[in-house]
Design a protein around this motif. Structure first.
Motif, PDB file in Angstrom:
ATOM      1  N   GLU A  81      -6.146 -14.837  -1.842  1.00  0.00           N
ATOM      2  CA  GLU A  81      -5.574 -14.073  -1.362  1.00  0.00           C
ATOM      3  C   GLU A  81      -5.182 -13.237  -2.587  1.00  0.00           C
ATOM      4  OE1 GLU A  81      -4.854 -12.372   2.115  1.00  0.00           O
ATOM      5  OE2 GLU A  81      -6.895 -13.852   1.979  1.00  0.00           O
ATOM      6  N   LEU A  82      -4.848 -13.563  -4.278  1.00  0.00           N
ATOM      7  CA  LEU A  82      -4.801 -13.386  -5.623  1.00  0.00           C
ATOM      8  C   LEU A  82      -5.821 -12.093  -5.329  1.00  0.00           C
ATOM      9  CD1 LEU A  82      -2.530 -11.738  -7.270  1.00  0.00           C
ATOM     10  CD2 LEU A  82      -3.624 -14.070  -9.206  1.00  0.00           C
ATOM     11  N   TRP A  83      -6.421 -11.791  -5.423  1.00  0.00           N
ATOM     12  CA  TRP A  83      -7.061 -11.131  -6.162  1.00  0.00           C
ATOM     13  C   TRP A  83      -8.110 -10.921  -5.573  1.00  0.00           C
ATOM     14  CZ3 TRP A  83      -7.071 -11.151 -11.100  1.00  0.00           C
ATOM     15  CH2 TRP A  83      -6.769 -12.642 -11.782  1.00  0.00           C
ATOM     16  N   ARG A  84      -8.498 -10.929  -3.785  1.00  0.00           N
ATOM     17  CA  ARG A  84      -8.520  -9.993  -2.365  1.00  0.00           C
ATOM     18  C   ARG A  84      -7.637  -9.320  -2.076  1.00  0.00           C
ATOM     19  NH1 ARG A  84      -7.515  -9.226   3.316  1.00  0.00           N
ATOM     20  NH2 ARG A  84      -6.331 -11.416   2.913  1.00  0.00           N
ATOM     21  N   GLY A  85      -5.957  -9.188  -2.636  1.00  0.00           N
ATOM     22  CA  GLY A  85      -4.618  -8.526  -2.800  1.00  0.00           C
ATOM     23  C   GLY A  85      -5.013  -7.485  -2.998  1.00  0.00           C
ATOM     24  N   LEU A  86      -5.356  -7.760  -4.972  1.00  0.00           N
ATOM     25  CA  LEU A  86      -5.162  -6.948  -5.938  1.00  0.00           C
ATOM     26  C   LEU A  86      -6.726  -5.780  -5.403  1.00  0.00           C
ATOM     27  CD1 LEU A  86      -4.556  -9.152  -8.727  1.00  0.00           C
ATOM     28  CD2 LEU A  86      -3.250  -7.901  -8.285  1.00  0.00           C
ATOM     29  N   ALA A  87      -8.137  -6.536  -5.199  1.00  0.00           N
ATOM     30  CA  ALA A  87      -9.300  -5.549  -4.441  1.00  0.00           C
ATOM     31  C   ALA A  87      -9.049  -5.123  -3.622  1.00  0.00           C
ATOM     32  CB  ALA A  87     -10.305  -6.511  -4.282  1.00  0.00           C
ATOM     33  N   GLN A  88      -7.646  -4.908  -2.765  1.00  0.00           N
ATOM     34  CA  GLN A  88      -7.789  -4.165  -1.968  1.00  0.00           C
ATOM     35  C   GLN A  88      -6.660  -3.350  -2.118  1.00  0.00           C
ATOM     36  OE1 GLN A  88      -5.937  -7.127   1.115  1.00  0.00           O
ATOM     37  NE2 GLN A  88      -8.142  -6.869   2.574  1.00  0.00           N
ATOM     38  N   LEU A  89      -5.449  -3.343  -2.801  1.00  0.00           N
ATOM     39  CA  LEU A  89      -4.522  -2.524  -3.472  1.00  0.00           C
ATOM     40  C   LEU A  89      -5.265  -1.266  -4.188  1.00  0.00           C
ATOM     41  CD1 LEU A  89      -1.415  -4.407  -5.505  1.00  0.00           C
ATOM     42  CD2 LEU A  89      -1.530  -3.381  -2.570  1.00  0.00           C
ATOM     43  N   ALA A  90      -6.963  -1.588  -4.871  1.00  0.00           N
ATOM     44  CA  ALA A  90      -7.795  -0.733  -5.606  1.00  0.00           C
ATOM     45  C   ALA A  90      -8.161   0.677  -5.149  1.00  0.00           C
ATOM     46  CB  ALA A  90      -8.458  -1.533  -6.339  1.00  0.00           C
ATOM     47  N   VAL A  91      -8.738  -0.302  -3.816  1.00  0.00           N
ATOM     48  CA  VAL A  91      -9.933   0.088  -2.732  1.00  0.00           C
ATOM     49  C   VAL A  91      -8.783   1.081  -1.964  1.00  0.00           C
ATOM     50  CG1 VAL A  91      -9.952  -0.965  -0.651  1.00  0.00           C
ATOM     51  CG2 VAL A  91     -11.598   0.507  -2.018  1.00  0.00           C
ATOM     52  N   GLY A  92      -7.346   1.240  -1.836  1.00  0.00           N
ATOM     53  CA  GLY A  92      -6.706   1.206  -1.138  1.00  0.00           C
ATOM     54  C   GLY A  92      -6.460   3.156  -2.339  1.00  0.00           C
ATOM     55  N   LEU A  93      -6.093   3.068  -3.099  1.00  0.00           N
ATOM     56  CA  LEU A  93      -5.840   4.213  -3.932  1.00  0.00           C
ATOM     57  C   LEU A  93      -7.511   4.838  -4.126  1.00  0.00           C
ATOM     58  CD1 LEU A  93      -4.836   5.519  -6.474  1.00  0.00           C
ATOM     59  CD2 LEU A  93      -5.146   3.563  -7.941  1.00  0.00           C
ATOM     60  N   THR A  94      -8.169   3.531  -4.595  1.00  0.00           N
ATOM     61  CA  THR A  94      -9.767   4.529  -4.218  1.00  0.00           C
ATOM     62  C   THR A  94      -9.547   5.340  -2.831  1.00  0.00           C
ATOM     63  OG1 THR A  94     -10.706   2.832  -5.358  1.00  0.00           O
ATOM     64  CG2 THR A  94     -12.320   4.408  -3.447  1.00  0.00           C
ATOM     65  N   HIS A  95      -9.233   5.461  -1.490  1.00  0.00           N
ATOM     66  CA  HIS A  95      -9.396   6.685  -0.446  1.00  0.00           C
ATOM     67  C   HIS A  95      -8.626   7.289  -0.426  1.00  0.00           C
ATOM     68  CE1 HIS A  95     -12.299   4.090   1.944  1.00  0.00           C
ATOM     69  NE2 HIS A  95     -12.093   2.862   1.720  1.00  0.00           N
ATOM     70  N   ALA A  96      -6.813   6.776  -1.250  1.00  0.00           N
ATOM     71  CA  ALA A  96      -5.869   7.966  -0.930  1.00  0.00           C
ATOM     72  C   ALA A  96      -6.592   9.228  -2.435  1.00  0.00           C
ATOM     73  CB  ALA A  96      -4.812   7.417  -1.839  1.00  0.00           C
ATOM     74  N   ALA A  97      -7.593   8.786  -3.329  1.00  0.00           N
ATOM     75  CA  ALA A  97      -7.873   9.744  -4.348  1.00  0.00           C
ATOM     76  C   ALA A  97      -8.758  10.538  -3.402  1.00  0.00           C
ATOM     77  CB  ALA A  97      -8.424   9.229  -5.476  1.00  0.00           C
TER      78      ALA A  97
END
Length: 170
Positions: A81-97
């Motif tokens: 869940e730690l790594w999955r959550g961090l991956a989701q934050l990174a892809v969330g920033l990707t979508h926002a960018a």
């Protein structure tokens, strides 16, 4: 056997050979792109955090997401869940960018929710509470700037918005 014309990796799996930009968007064949992250790399948690931070700082959150995804898939079950959550934050920033306000905000919030069980622990020096706050604040700004599927406020700057995974201890 019929030829499909699809790009394949060395094991024969379908995988696009098109170059990608720093946000993971496919570019035309032959265009210069950024080097892709190899898939399935097993790294130590220290290597994972260091490489993901390097990519985030370079404005390549999509590629950082791939580094976190490798840790999520290869790490201990208790840390998924730690790594999955961090991956989701990174892809969330990707979508926002990329200007996808709805998807960006949604993934930032989903990633933050996945990290809540690690709040107060600082696994591998990761400032979980700060990341949860960063994600909520950025999701709110992204939603306020856009509308349902709109890019009214424009995409965010991935470098300027990159989170610090390991803030100094207080």
């Amino acid at each position: 056997m019929e030829e499909t014309g699809r790009d394949r990796d060395t094991e024969g799996r379908a995988r696009s050979a098109r170059p990608r930009d720093g946000l993971g968007r496919p570019l035309p064949y032959g265009a210069p792109g950024v080097e892709r992250q190899p898939e399935g790399v097993v790294r130590t948690p220290e290597e994972t955090v260091r490489e993901a931070q390097r990519l985030l700082d370079a404005g390549m959150p999509f590629h950082a997401h791939e580094v976190f995804e490798d840790a999520w898939k290869s790490g201990p079950v208790a840390e998924r869940e730690l790594w999955r959550g961090l991956a989701q934050l990174a892809v969330g920033l990707t979508h926002a960018a990329r200007g996808n306000t709805t998807g960006g905000a949604r993934l930032l919030r989903r990633g933050a929710a996945a990290l809540t069980e690690f709040a107060g622990v600082r696994p591998y020096g990761i400032g979980v509470e700060g990341l949860i706050g960063w994600a909520g604040e950025l999701a709110g700004r992204v939603e306020a700037a856009g509308g349902e599927g709109a890019v009214r406020g424009g995409p965010v700057d991935a470098i300027a918005e990159a989170p610090c995974l390991r803030p100094p201890a207080r």
